[in-house]
Design an enzyme around this catalytic site. Structure first.
Site, short mmCIF file in Angstrom:
data_model
loop_
_atom_site.label_atom_id
_atom_site.label_comp_id
_atom_site.label_asym_id
_atom_site.label_seq_id
_atom_site.Cartn_x
_atom_site.Cartn_y
_atom_site.Cartn_z
CE LYS A 66 -4.25 -1.68 2.21
NZ LYS A 66 -5.11 -1.81 3.49
CG ASP A 102 -8.54 -0.07 2.83
OD1 ASP A 102 -9.49 -0.11 2.12
OD2 ASP A 102 -8.03 0.09 3.63
CB ALA A 128 -2.01 4.29 16.59
CE LYS A 156 1.96 2.90 14.44
NZ LYS A 156 2.85 1.54 14.41
P1 ATR Z 1 -2.20 -1.26 9.81
O1 ATR Z 1 -1.82 -0.66 8.46
O2 ATR Z 1 -2.71 -2.75 9.96
O3 ATR Z 1 -3.75 -0.88 10.55
P2 ATR Z 1 -0.02 -1.12 11.96
O4 ATR Z 1 0.52 -0.19 10.91
O5 ATR Z 1 0.68 -2.46 11.60
O6 ATR Z 1 -0.84 -2.23 11.25
O7 ATR Z 1 -0.55 -1.22 12.82
C1 ATR Z 1 -1.01 -2.64 14.01
C2 ATR Z 1 -1.54 -1.54 15.17
O8 ATR Z 1 -2.59 -2.65 15.83
C3 ATR Z 1 -1.07 -0.82 15.67
O9 ATR Z 1 -1.73 -0.24 16.45
C4 ATR Z 1 -0.46 -1.88 16.94
O10 ATR Z 1 -0.06 -0.88 18.29
P3 ATR Z 1 1.44 -0.05 18.44
O11 ATR Z 1 1.32 0.87 17.49
O12 ATR Z 1 2.10 -0.64 20.06
O13 ATR Z 1 2.83 -1.73 18.18
C5 ATR Z 1 -0.92 -2.48 17.85
N1 ATR Z 1 -0.88 -3.86 17.82
C6 ATR Z 1 -0.71 -5.25 17.52
N2 ATR Z 1 -0.68 -6.04 18.15
C7 ATR Z 1 -0.89 -5.40 19.51
C8 ATR Z 1 -1.13 -5.78 21.02
N3 ATR Z 1 -1.25 -7.15 21.68
N4 ATR Z 1 -1.79 -5.79 21.76
C9 ATR Z 1 -1.66 -4.43 21.29
N5 ATR Z 1 -1.40 -3.62 19.87
C10 ATR Z 1 -1.35 -3.96 18.91
#
Ligand code: ATR
Length: 273
Positions: A66, A102, A128, A156
């Site tokens: 993306k 989206d 985020a 973030k």
């Molecule tokens: P996407 O593009 O799908 O939003 P991403 O940019 O990798 O994917 O973001 C993943 C999100 O899921 C983030 O907000 C991440 O939190 P962090 O920024 O703190 O990493 C969140 N996330 C992933 N696993 C998590 C978990 N086990 N508990 C809480 N938040 C989680």
């Protein structure tokens, strides 16, 4: 030459987009071909170029491309610029137009399909990352009372607040900052729906009558949806409607015809049990 479209990603075999667009084409009487295209991880641009050379008119873009799709766009539309990522491309001569549908798909699903008006509501987005970034402006356009963003790493979330400060006032923080607050619409835009991890949400975060919405689809009752149910939430949904609605936006953008989403959502819906 038949007009060709595809969804491009890596991996791509799981994608429902060929089924969705095939059903749209059938229902609207459009003659086109829509396939799934797997690009090598280091070969996104070359795969797009060869697709264009073979009569490609447009692409849906999914993980992990993306951001690269944004980089090759000659004309990123506002939706793509605001999200910083692209989920649909349209080829017009030498131009590569880019959109991100989206967020609009999410809003259309919540309001039109689930019948929940966002105006005046308190909305919480968990996460985020990219999914949240794409949703902020389409949600804000519906004039909710509050958009709060909670994230595991609060910094973030604060970063998003700064990035969007000229457009929308966001309330940002960690999950612990949600204590004592409740929301009418709670969206899980983290990737926990895929990993089966739970979020540390305070118990009162769901207001009476709240909608709990998981952005991933086809995973049944995710930990987030189970948490919502345990808190007494009746209205729960996953992202199947969002998926079909964003596809409908892309289809209309490419073909100038608006497909009916209801039969396609009904076909793809897996009961949340
Ligand atoms: P996407 O593009 O799908 O939003 P991403 O940019 O990798 O994917 O973001 C993943 C999100 O899921 C983030 O907000 C991440 O939190 P962090 O920024 O703190 O990493 C969140 N996330 C992933 N696993 C998590 C978990 N086990 N508990 C809480 N938040 C989680």
């Amino acid at each position: 030459m038949i007009d060709r479209y595809a969804v491009i990603g890596h991996p791509i075999s799981h994608s429902k987009s060929p089924l969705i667009h095939g059903l749209f084409a059938q229902a609207t009487g459009q003659t086109l071909e829509y396939t799934a295209l797997e690009a090598p991880l280091d070969g996104f641009k070359a795969t797009v170029e060869s697709f264009r050379a073979q009569g490609g008119r447009g692409l849906n873009v999914t993980l992990p491309f993306k951001l690269q799709a944004f980089e090759i766009a000659t004309d990123p539309m506002a939706s793509a610029r605001l999200a910083g990522a692209v989920n649909a491309l349209k080829f017009e001569g030498d131009r590569i137009l880019a959109q991100n549908f989206d967020g609009l798909g999410l809003v259309n699903d919540i309001q039109r399909n689930l019948g929940v008006s966002l105006a005046g509501k308190r909305v919480l987005i968990c996460g985020a990352g990219g999914a949240t970034r794409g949703a902020i402006v389409p949600l804000a356009e519906q004039k909710p009372a509050v958009i709060a963003i909670a994230n595991r790493s609060a910094d973030k979330a604060h970063g998003l607040k700064a990035d969007f400060s000229a457009l929308v006032a966001l309330q940002t923080g960690g999950y612990e900052d949600l204590a004592g607050e409740s929301f009418d619409v709670v969206l899980n835009a983290t990737s926990t729906g895929l990993s089966q991890a739970a979020l540390p949400l305070p118990t009162g975060v769901f207001a009476p009558g709240a909608l709990a919405y998981e952005l991933v689809y086809g995973k049944g009752l995710t930990p987030f949806l189970k948490q919502a149910q345990a808190a007494g939430v009746i209205r729960i949904a996953d992202g199947v409607g969002m998926l079909v609605e964003q596809a409908a936006e892309a289809f209309e953008w490419w073909r100038g015809v608006r497909p009916d989403t209801q039969p396609v959502i009904a076909r793809l819906t897996v009961p949340l049990v």
